[in-house]
Design an enzyme around this catalytic site. Structure first.
Site, mmCIF file in Angstrom:
data_model
loop_
_atom_site.group_PDB
_atom_site.id
_atom_site.type_symbol
_atom_site.label_atom_id
_atom_site.label_comp_id
_atom_site.label_asym_id
_atom_site.label_seq_id
_atom_site.Cartn_x
_atom_site.Cartn_y
_atom_site.Cartn_z
ATOM 1 C CG ASN A 111 -0.203 -0.110 2.504
ATOM 2 O OD1 ASN A 111 0.550 0.788 2.840
ATOM 3 N ND2 ASN A 111 -0.387 -1.207 3.230
ATOM 4 C CE LYS A 121 -10.709 0.976 11.667
ATOM 5 N NZ LYS A 121 -10.003 1.378 10.442
ATOM 6 C CG PHE A 178 -1.860 5.863 13.846
ATOM 7 C CD1 PHE A 178 -1.183 5.654 15.041
ATOM 8 C CD2 PHE A 178 -1.743 7.090 13.210
ATOM 9 C CE1 PHE A 178 -0.402 6.650 15.593
ATOM 10 C CE2 PHE A 178 -0.959 8.101 13.750
ATOM 11 C CZ PHE A 178 -0.281 7.884 14.942
#
Ligand code: CTP
Length: 405
Positions: free
Chosen positions: A211, A340, A326
């Site tokens: 990524n 999350k 994060f």
């Protein structure tokens, strides 16, 4: 700029490493500091005051009896507005002077005359035998005990041709340590584990899935933790970044490798900060040889397995460190961020505003914790990383374990 508004008195004592002080002067100025150079007579044998004056943009001082200072009080005047005094290089003889409070030239006198709040940092530079000499080591112990900060030395090849301890640290390393000396030591004595960068999941020996993470934010966090006094281990996927000085870096490629390294080391850590953009999947039918296009099959049929969630695995440990996650969301940051954080059962989650942060130097962060969400002012990643470390230290000091059993 890391040293904006700082005034550094840079003292040079005699040694071949004086040439590195020229580069250090430039680096300090580039970081925003004003630099006042003071040289001993011996230093002027190795590099001229003219060079140092040109690089610092200020007249260099070499003598206690300089007529430019009307009251003949150079040792007082030069130190009163200093934010730090750095001696680089610090010779064997100058170390002796510091250990004994000698005042027989301008530089040694101003070190003794400095106000107590002005830190003194010294970067030794000498031959290996001179460094190892018991008399030198006694002086090193004494200056340390007096609260003087030692920068290095390093081991390696020396100007005299010998090899060993005593080389002066490189200018960029000295700069990093000088910047660090101005940061509050909020994580002193703590062990911090950071993941950073992307992971790379092989398809075959030459291809893979990865990524756009550059690793910049994770590396900035590792550096900020070191600056705050922590011992830092950085587990990094493939990046093009230099390891921050003082940080131990372990390179990995895949999410599985990152997981294994983290799990084998995490027990020794007080804080775990998961900044890595870990691939969610790995290729199940990875080919051992390069996949060729054939007439029968033009596109490979890839199958995937889900990677372990490293952060969630650490957060599920019985004896866990303070965990920070994060999240980069492309929409609904507030609701996704909070969800999350709860799903991973961690006390602090850091949301990147927007997903355009990859590879950039600037960032915008929002902190999610039990009290809701708090945006940090936008800034460069290093400044934000320092703020984040301060926020983590505060939350740890308040106590957190009870809420995350
Ligand atoms: N993370 C991790 N291991 C993984 C996946 C993610 O440690 N296998 C960590 C990241 O380092 C980050 C946090 O988990 O700190 C959030 O990662 P993210 O990929 O955004 O979360 P996911 O739970 O995978 O959610 P989604 O991809 O659906 O947004």
């Amino acid at each position: 700029m890391d040293l904006a508004g700082k005034h550094i008195v840079l003292g040079l004592s005699g040694g071949v490493a004086c040439y590195k002080a020229a580069e250090l002067t430039r680096a300090l100025a580039k970081a925003g500091a004003t630099v006042q150079v003071v040289m001993t007579e011996a230093a002027a044998q190795f590099i001229t005051p003219v060079t140092m004056q040109a690089l610092s943009g200020r007249p260099v001082h070499t003598s206690q009896w300089d007529a430019r200072i009307a009251n003949n009080m150079a040792h007082i005047d030069l130190t009163r507005d200093a934010d730090a005094i750095v001696i680089a290089p610090c010779s064997t003889d100058f170390l002796f002077k510091l250990a004994h409070g000698a005042c027989d030239d301008l530089l040694s006198t101003l070190c003794v005359a400095r106000p107590a709040h002005v830190p003194l940092l010294v970067a030794p530079a000498m031959n290996v035998e001179m460094w190892l000499n018991p008399a030198t080591q006694r002086n090193v112990a004494q200056v340390r005990a007096d609260g003087i900060q030692m920068l290095g030395p390093d081991a390696g090849e020396q100007a005299c041709g010998e090899t060993g301890m005593g080389r002066m640290l490189e200018p960029e390393h000295l700069l990093a340590d000088i910047i660090a000396s101005f940061q509050p030591k909020t994580l002193a004595g703590k062990h911090v584990l950071v993941t950073a960068g992307p992971t790379f999941e092989p398809i075959d020996p030459v291809r893979g899935i990865t990524n756009l993470s550059s690793g910049k934010m994770g590396y900035a966090v590792a550096r900020a933790a070191y600056e705050a006094g922590a011992e830092v281990t950085l587990v990094s996927g493939p990046t093009a970044l230099d390891t921050p000085f003082g940080v131990q870096r372990i390179n990995v490629q895949t999410a599985e490798q990152m997981h294994d390294v983290v799990m084998s080391r995490v027990a020794a850590h007080d804080v775990f900060i998961a900044v890595a953009a870990v691939a969610d999947w790995r290729v199940r039918n990875r080919a051992s040889q390069k996949i060729k296009k054939t007439d029968e099959q033009r596109t490979p049929a890839l199958e995937f397995d889900e990677n372990v969630d490293i952060l969630a695995a650490v957060a599920a440990l019985e004896k866990k460190p303070y965990c920070v996650g994060f999240a980069a969301e492309s929409e609904n940051l507030v609701s996704y961020g909070e969800a999350k954080r709860r799903k991973k059962n961690i006390p602090l989650l850091v949301g990147n505003i927007g997903h355009q942060t990859f590879g950039q130097d600037q960032n915008e962060l929002v902190l999610f914790d039990d009290n809701g969400h708090t945006p940090l002012p936008p800034g460069d990643k290093q400044t934000l990383a320092r703020q984040l470390i301060g926020e983590i230290a505060q939350r740890m000091a308040r106590g957190w374990l009870n809420a995350y059993p």
